[in-house]
Design a protein around this motif. Structure first.
Motif: not given
Length: 211
Positions: A32-35, A50-52, A103-104
């Motif tokens: 999981l995540g970006r890219g 986007d974890v935020a 935060v994430g």
């Protein structure tokens, strides 16, 4: 029996190395995540998130629940950095660094806990302490200090589970392109960091681990 791993920040240097190593060792990996779409050759279960963004995290965890009954190993390897003096740093930049590093971590933990095995292992990527309080790294230092406090409290609350904070020294990842410092000659390769993190899991580590 195949074990399940959930790696947040799988698109980063250490995250990718973890996904690759876990997959090679026969784990079922949720990346999981970006890219992360480029990781489909390692695992079919990739989720851009986007974890935020709390709604995005909730949707990602809901999608994960459709793929696995429980998660045995959970890793938060999301991170971001920026170098700027306090007088020059924009509020937007400050918030971006806190979102990625702190935060994430809360949002993904909060929504993932119901999916974690009763004896599951949670691992968070921090940073070696003496590198945190350098000039121009106020946001990063603050976020990582907050992460350490968060993980310590979480470990006391989730005593039946193992909670580990890993504090790597320098690791040769693209994060170094964002700061005006030279990569130390003895920096770890992401693959080496991943191997040491997984060794800690096998050794049933809990608490703080400096690499």
């Amino acid at each position: 029996m195949v074990q399940n791993a959930m790696v947040w920040g799988a698109g980063g240097g250490i995250g990718q190395a973890l996904v690759s190593t876990l997959s090679q060792e026969g784990w079922h990996v949720l990346a999981l995540g970006r890219g992360v779409t480029e990781l489909r050759d390692l695992t079919p279960d990739v989720l851009e998130v986007d974890v935020a963004n709390e709604g995005a995290v909730q949707r990602a965890v809901a999608a994960a629940k459709k793929k696995v009954d429980q998660v045995d190993l959970w890793v938060y390897s999301v991170g971001d950095i920026a170098a700027s003096k306090v007088a020059d740093a924009s509020p937007h930049s400050w918030q971006r660094i806190l979102d990625a590093n702190l935060v994430g971590a809360y949002l993904t933990t909060h929504h993932s806990l119901p999916l974690l095995a009763s004896d599951g292992h949670m691992i968070f990527l921090g940073a070696i302490s003496e590198r945190l309080r350098l000039p121009r790294l106020s946001a990063y230092a603050s976020a990582k200090a907050g992460l350490e406090a968060f993980v310590e409290v979480l470990g006391k609350e989730e005593r039946k589970r193992r909670v580990t904070l890993v504090r790597p020294a320098a690791v040769d990842t693209p994060l170094w392109d964002k700061v005006p410092f030279n990569l130390p000659a003895k920096a770890l390769r992401p693959e080496d960091a991943a191997q040491r993190i997984l060794a800690a899991h096998r050794e049933k580590h809990r608490g703080v681990l400096d690499l």
